[in-house]
Design an enzyme around this catalytic site. Structure first.
Site, short mmCIF file in Angstrom:
data_model
loop_
_atom_site.label_atom_id
_atom_site.label_comp_id
_atom_site.label_asym_id
_atom_site.label_seq_id
_atom_site.Cartn_x
_atom_site.Cartn_y
_atom_site.Cartn_z
N CYS A 1 -13.07 -6.48 -20.28
CA CYS A 1 -12.29 -5.26 -20.13
C CYS A 1 -10.84 -5.70 -19.93
O CYS A 1 -10.55 -6.47 -19.00
CB CYS A 1 -12.78 -4.47 -18.92
N GLN B 1 -5.79 -1.00 -2.68
CA GLN B 1 -5.17 -0.65 -3.96
C GLN B 1 -5.64 -1.60 -5.06
O GLN B 1 -5.68 -2.81 -4.86
CB GLN B 1 -3.65 -0.74 -3.83
N TYR C 1 -1.90 9.53 6.18
CA TYR C 1 -3.17 9.21 5.51
C TYR C 1 -3.20 7.70 5.39
O TYR C 1 -3.01 7.16 4.30
CB TYR C 1 -3.27 9.86 4.12
N GLU D 1 -6.16 8.46 10.06
CA GLU D 1 -7.05 8.42 8.89
C GLU D 1 -8.41 8.96 9.32
O GLU D 1 -8.87 8.69 10.42
CB GLU D 1 -7.17 6.96 8.42
N ASP E 1 0.43 10.07 2.14
CA ASP E 1 -0.13 9.49 0.90
C ASP E 1 -1.52 10.09 0.72
O ASP E 1 -2.53 9.43 0.92
CB ASP E 1 -0.18 7.96 1.04
N CYS F 1 -0.53 10.88 -5.95
CA CYS F 1 -1.24 10.43 -7.16
C CYS F 1 -1.54 11.61 -8.08
O CYS F 1 -2.27 11.46 -9.06
CB CYS F 1 -2.52 9.69 -6.78
#
Length: 362
Positions: free
Chosen positions: A68, A192, A221, A242, A290, A317
């Site tokens: 990939c 990430q 967050y 969180e 975030d 995002c």
């Protein structure tokens, strides 16, 4: 650019991305290939042979895959080797229809900065046939593997991870660094997937936070503390919150790992914890958010407006929920200064944005 849509608060009109907001050109990658540090690959049986790859579109049929181009080469090689060894040892793949078979997924995590590799075998039930041979052969093939874990998922579900994790060999975590902050990565911890662009993203968030070393910052967050620890090096005090308890455990471990003592982490929903902090007399100059794709909880946005930080840094995002939330903040007395899109996932439609927001009277 940033999505234009009318605000959820009933304000109507174009949201952020309208007049007067500076949206910079997207920061891309020079080499937008082989950037992912995590592979999670399902297993299945095709005509009697074990296969591992991706699901064919709109189906549960697995297309066997050897490589990939957005995965780090190591991850491809590890998946191929695990598949080959499993075939040799006669390990069966999990069958959704019959709920039989052993191997459901393999997850591979790679520390770009450290070269460390973690392999997680996700199994239906606790037993792994010929387990010791399997571990031995994986170790021989990959000397950089530091952790081989088993995750047990016996549920009829397409959720990848079950609740129980065993270390089969080696360590329970591997490490990686973003900038000069070191992170411990466990089998289930969120980290990430593109560490190179994450550093670009966080440096921009740090720039928009405009920290002098005297500020109190809330990271609403915070996950495993990635942004919190980045900011803590430049702030007086950082509070992270969180909702996932395991992530907060990881965040505390990561703070300790880096000798960062001016952070405090709490478990809970940001919209519940922030008012408690306010009642304790905590007055943040900067709040960083975030959130997941659904954007900020409405109650959190209301809390931000009540707490009145001088600056808000919004890492998003999803441009649509970002536009909706910016409308609420703008109606509540804030001004969107600038937006920096960052291409975190080259060859996909997704883009992350960092937004600098300040109070209108500052």
């Amino acid at each position: 650019g940033v999505a234009r849509e009318s605000g959820a608060s009933g304000g109507g009109g174009p949201a952020a991305g309208g007049a007067g907001v500076l949206v910079h050109p997207t920061l891309g990658m020079d080499e937008p290939w082989r950037y992912r540090n995590k592979a999670q690959v399902p297993f299945g049986e095709e005509e009697g042979g074990l296969v591992a790859g991706f699901f064919a579109k709109g189906s549960h049929r697995i297309v066997d895959m050897e490589s990939c181009l957005i995965q780090h080469e190591n991850n491809d090689e590890v998946v191929a080797a695990v598949k080959g060894i499993a075939r040799d040892l006669g390990i069966t793949a999990y069958d959704e229809a019959t709920h039989r078979g052993v191997l459901r997924h393999v997850v591979v995590k790679y520390g770009f900065a450290t070269g460390e590799i973690m392999i997680v075998l996700i199994t239906n039930g606790t037993e792994i046939p010929r387990k010791n041979e399997w571990i031995q052969r994986i170790r021989e093939a990959f000397p950089d593997v530091l952790s081989i874990c088993q995750n047990i998922n016996s549920k009829r579900t397409n959720v990848i991870f079950g609740d129980e994790i065993k270390v089969l060999w080696g360590q329970s975590v591997i490490h990686d660094t973003i900038g000069d902050v070191k992170f411990a990565i466990s089998p289930r911890s969120f980290y990430q997937v593109n560490p190179q662009q994450t550093e670009v993203l966080y440096r921009k968030a740090l720039e928009y936070a405009q920290l002098s070393g005297e500020e109190t910052v809330i990271d609403a967050y915070c996950g495993i503390g990635t942004i919190s620890l980045f900011l803590a090096q430049h702030a007086k005090k950082v509070y992270g919150v969180e909702i996932v308890p395991e992530a907060i455990e990881d965040a505390r471990i990561n703070a300790e790992l880096n000798g960062i003592t001016n952070v405090e982490f709490a478990v809970g929903a940001a919209e519940h914890i922030l008012p408690e902090w306010k009642n304790q007399g905590i007055r943040p100059e900067v709040i960083v958010v975030d959130p997941p794709r659904k954007g900020c909880d409405e109650a959190l946005l209301e809390t931000i407006l009540v707490m009145k930080p001088e600056r808000v840094v919004y890492v998003s995002c999803n441009p649509a929920t970002l536009a909706r939330d910016l409308r609420v903040l703008e109606d509540g007395g804030y001004r969107t200064m600038e937006v920096q899109p960052v291409d975190m996932f080259p060859h996909t439609v997704h883009v992350e944005c960092v937004v600098g927001i300040c109070r209108d009277d500052t």
